[in-house]
Write an enzyme that holds these catalytic residues in place. Structure first.
Site, mmCIF file in Angstrom:
data_model
loop_
_atom_site.group_PDB
_atom_site.id
_atom_site.type_symbol
_atom_site.label_atom_id
_atom_site.label_comp_id
_atom_site.label_asym_id
_atom_site.label_seq_id
_atom_site.Cartn_x
_atom_site.Cartn_y
_atom_site.Cartn_z
ATOM 1 N N TYR A 217 -7.999 8.229 -6.866
ATOM 2 C CA TYR A 217 -7.283 7.077 -7.415
ATOM 3 C C TYR A 217 -8.139 6.359 -8.464
ATOM 4 O O TYR A 217 -7.636 5.615 -9.276
ATOM 5 C CB TYR A 217 -6.986 6.068 -6.303
ATOM 6 C CG TYR A 217 -5.776 6.354 -5.439
ATOM 7 C CD1 TYR A 217 -5.158 7.600 -5.409
ATOM 8 C CD2 TYR A 217 -5.249 5.337 -4.642
ATOM 9 C CE1 TYR A 217 -4.058 7.837 -4.594
ATOM 10 C CE2 TYR A 217 -4.140 5.556 -3.835
ATOM 11 C CZ TYR A 217 -3.547 6.803 -3.809
ATOM 12 O OH TYR A 217 -2.456 7.021 -3.015
ATOM 13 N N GLY A 218 -9.462 6.561 -8.350
ATOM 14 C CA GLY A 218 -10.410 5.731 -9.097
ATOM 15 C C GLY A 218 -10.286 5.793 -10.605
ATOM 16 O O GLY A 218 -10.716 4.893 -11.309
ATOM 17 N N ASP B 113 -6.323 5.608 2.869
ATOM 18 C CA ASP B 113 -7.252 5.858 1.751
ATOM 19 C C ASP B 113 -6.636 6.941 0.865
ATOM 20 O O ASP B 113 -5.727 7.674 1.285
ATOM 21 C CB ASP B 113 -8.622 6.322 2.261
ATOM 22 C CG ASP B 113 -9.611 6.560 1.120
ATOM 23 O OD1 ASP B 113 -9.691 5.705 0.224
ATOM 24 O OD2 ASP B 113 -10.276 7.606 1.109
ATOM 25 N N SER B 114 -7.170 7.055 -0.340
ATOM 26 C CA SER B 114 -6.691 8.100 -1.249
ATOM 27 C C SER B 114 -7.010 9.496 -0.696
ATOM 28 O O SER B 114 -6.372 10.467 -1.087
ATOM 29 C CB SER B 114 -7.337 7.935 -2.621
ATOM 30 O OG SER B 114 -8.743 8.061 -2.494
ATOM 31 N N CYS C 118 -17.215 2.117 -2.429
ATOM 32 C CA CYS C 118 -16.153 3.126 -2.374
ATOM 33 C C CYS C 118 -16.344 3.824 -1.048
ATOM 34 O O CYS C 118 -17.468 4.220 -0.709
ATOM 35 C CB CYS C 118 -16.272 4.130 -3.521
ATOM 36 S SG CYS C 118 -15.189 5.559 -3.317
ATOM 37 N N THR C 119 -15.249 3.963 -0.300
ATOM 38 C CA THR C 119 -15.394 4.473 1.069
ATOM 39 C C THR C 119 -15.737 5.965 1.115
ATOM 40 O O THR C 119 -16.089 6.493 2.168
ATOM 41 C CB THR C 119 -14.117 4.189 1.880
ATOM 42 O OG1 THR C 119 -12.992 4.766 1.189
ATOM 43 C CG2 THR C 119 -13.913 2.699 2.038
ATOM 44 N N HIS C 120 -15.631 6.640 -0.028
ATOM 45 C CA HIS C 120 -16.070 8.043 -0.068
ATOM 46 C C HIS C 120 -17.603 8.155 -0.121
ATOM 47 O O HIS C 120 -18.161 9.176 0.266
ATOM 48 C CB HIS C 120 -15.534 8.740 -1.325
ATOM 49 C CG HIS C 120 -14.112 9.201 -1.233
ATOM 50 N ND1 HIS C 120 -13.049 8.329 -1.145
ATOM 51 C CD2 HIS C 120 -13.578 10.453 -1.232
ATOM 52 C CE1 HIS C 120 -11.925 9.033 -1.108
ATOM 53 N NE2 HIS C 120 -12.216 10.317 -1.154
ATOM 54 N N CYS D 166 -9.920 1.572 1.250
ATOM 55 C CA CYS D 166 -10.110 2.103 -0.094
ATOM 56 C C CYS D 166 -10.367 0.916 -1.017
ATOM 57 O O CYS D 166 -9.533 0.013 -1.115
ATOM 58 C CB CYS D 166 -8.841 2.842 -0.505
ATOM 59 S SG CYS D 166 -8.841 3.436 -2.204
ATOM 60 N N ASN D 167 -11.527 0.916 -1.652
ATOM 61 C CA ASN D 167 -11.864 -0.205 -2.543
ATOM 62 C C ASN D 167 -10.955 -0.231 -3.767
ATOM 63 O O ASN D 167 -10.580 -1.297 -4.243
ATOM 64 C CB ASN D 167 -13.317 -0.079 -3.003
ATOM 65 C CG ASN D 167 -14.292 -0.353 -1.872
ATOM 66 O OD1 ASN D 167 -14.747 -1.466 -1.704
ATOM 67 N ND2 ASN D 167 -14.589 0.653 -1.071
ATOM 68 N N THR D 168 -10.617 0.963 -4.272
ATOM 69 C CA THR D 168 -9.786 1.018 -5.474
ATOM 70 C C THR D 168 -8.417 0.411 -5.198
ATOM 71 O O THR D 168 -7.910 -0.402 -5.974
ATOM 72 C CB THR D 168 -9.646 2.490 -5.934
ATOM 73 O OG1 THR D 168 -10.954 3.070 -5.973
ATOM 74 C CG2 THR D 168 -9.009 2.584 -7.297
ATOM 75 N N GLU E 262 -14.235 15.008 -2.406
ATOM 76 C CA GLU E 262 -12.923 15.634 -2.137
ATOM 77 C C GLU E 262 -13.007 17.158 -2.218
ATOM 78 O O GLU E 262 -12.248 17.857 -1.574
ATOM 79 C CB GLU E 262 -11.864 15.107 -3.110
ATOM 80 C CG GLU E 262 -11.417 13.672 -2.820
ATOM 81 C CD GLU E 262 -10.619 13.527 -1.523
ATOM 82 O OE1 GLU E 262 -9.661 14.295 -1.316
ATOM 83 O OE2 GLU E 262 -10.967 12.635 -0.716
HETATM 84 N N1 DGL Z 1 -12.248 5.823 -1.358
HETATM 85 C C1 DGL Z 1 -11.696 5.062 -2.388
HETATM 86 C C2 DGL Z 1 -12.434 3.793 -2.658
HETATM 87 O O1 DGL Z 1 -12.985 3.225 -1.727
HETATM 88 C C3 DGL Z 1 -11.129 5.676 -3.626
HETATM 89 C C4 DGL Z 1 -11.581 6.912 -4.135
HETATM 90 C C5 DGL Z 1 -10.717 7.493 -5.197
HETATM 91 O O2 DGL Z 1 -9.664 8.015 -4.849
HETATM 92 O O3 DGL Z 1 -11.109 7.441 -6.364
HETATM 93 O O4 DGL Z 1 -12.473 3.308 -3.759
#
Ligand code: DGL
Length: 281
Positions: free
Chosen positions: A49-50, A17-18, A199-201, A80-82, A165
């Site tokens: 990353y988003g 993941d990011s 988004c996994t966050h 990570c979805n992104t 974060e």
């Molecule tokens: N956790 C990530 C996701 O599922 C990305 C978050 C990010 O870095 O913007 O999209």
């Protein structure tokens, strides 16, 4: 009959993941499959990353995947979805055949969408995601393929990952942004009955999201869905299952400060976690 090459050394399952978000996936996968080995890699130094371009997310994700392959992983999950939205397909179709056609990289969007059909009653689906995931249109495309009768409403939440974060997810400042994006989503359709945290966050903001999403809608996190889908994948692919080592270990790697990561991961995984710092290029 499985005919695994005896010269192939089994390796840990790589989870990427990011930043911290993928821990929400790792936690459920480990709960469901405790005997396997895992290497978690968080690119915290370059998160989020988003808000990054397609090219950059692809480049960073490929670097991480190659790093995990070098650590002996045969199977890598983009938790990570992104990265799943912007890099997975190119890596699967273009890079894997060049690197090693026997290794596999899996994402989180498809398994999530497969599950939606069992969850929603009225077919009105809300998706919270990063700007990158939302702009990619990946959820709409996958939902249209698997559930053409459903209606999808997406809402990008550019501030939610930075809140996580920066360890601000449970602070009062987070309420403002969670309420704002929730209102924006439900303004599109007040009858959304299923909200996917795409988004996994975002599960780290769950208590606040639950507070602002109307009670009539369910809020779905991805951890258990991905764990279930991984178990199913390994059942259907015994040749890959054989290449996953099992001694119950979990190693944490980050591109940022390992002490901060260790603290966060220990809290979140509910066990001591010692992270090491690595550099991706
Ligand atoms: N956790 C990530 C996701 O599922 C990305 C978050 C990010 O870095 O913007 O999209």
């Amino acid at each position: 009959m499985i005919t695994t090459d005896k010269n192939i050394k089994p390796g840990a399952i790589g989870i990427f993941d990011s930043g911290y978000g993928g821990l929400t996936i790792l936690r459920e996968i480990r709960k469901a499959m405790p005997s396997y080995d895992y290497i978690y890699l968080g690119d915290n130094a370059r998160a989020p990353y988003g808000t990054r371009s397609f090219d950059i997310v692809y480049q960073f994700t490929l670097e991480a995947v190659k790093y995990l392959f070098d650590q002996g992983c045969h199977l890598v999950i983009l938790a990570c979805n992104t990265a799943s939205a912007k890099a997975l397909r190119t890596i699967q179709q273009h890079d894997l055949p060049l690197i090693d056609g026997s290794r596999r990289v899996l994402g989180v969007i498809r398994p999530t969408v497969e599950k939606i059909g069992e969850i929603s009653k009225n077919g009105n689906i809300g998706i919270f995601g990063t700007p990158g995931t939302v702009q990619s249109g990946s959820y709409e495309m996958e939902i249209a393929k698997l559930h053409p009768e459903f209606h999808t409403y997406t809402q990008s939440c550019p501030m939610w990952v930075p809140l996580v974060e920066n360890l601000e997810a449970d602070k009062p400042g987070a309420d403002y942004f969670v309420k704002q994006e929730t209102d924006n989503l439900f303004t599109q359709n007040a009858n959304i009955d299923t909200v996917i945290l795409g988004c996994t966050h975002y599960p780290l903001l769950y208590p606040k999201i639950r507070q602002y999403v109307p009670q009539s809608a369910q809020v779905i996190t991805q951890g258990e869905i991905i764990a279930e889908s991984l178990i199913d994948y390994l059942k259907r692919h015994p040749e890959m299952d054989e290449k996953c080592s099992r001694s119950g270990s979990c190693k944490y790697l980050t591109t940022e400060n390992p002490d901060k990561f260790s603290e966060m991961a220990s809290l979140f995984m509910n066990e001591p976690a010692i992270a090491s710092r690595i550099t991706l290029s």
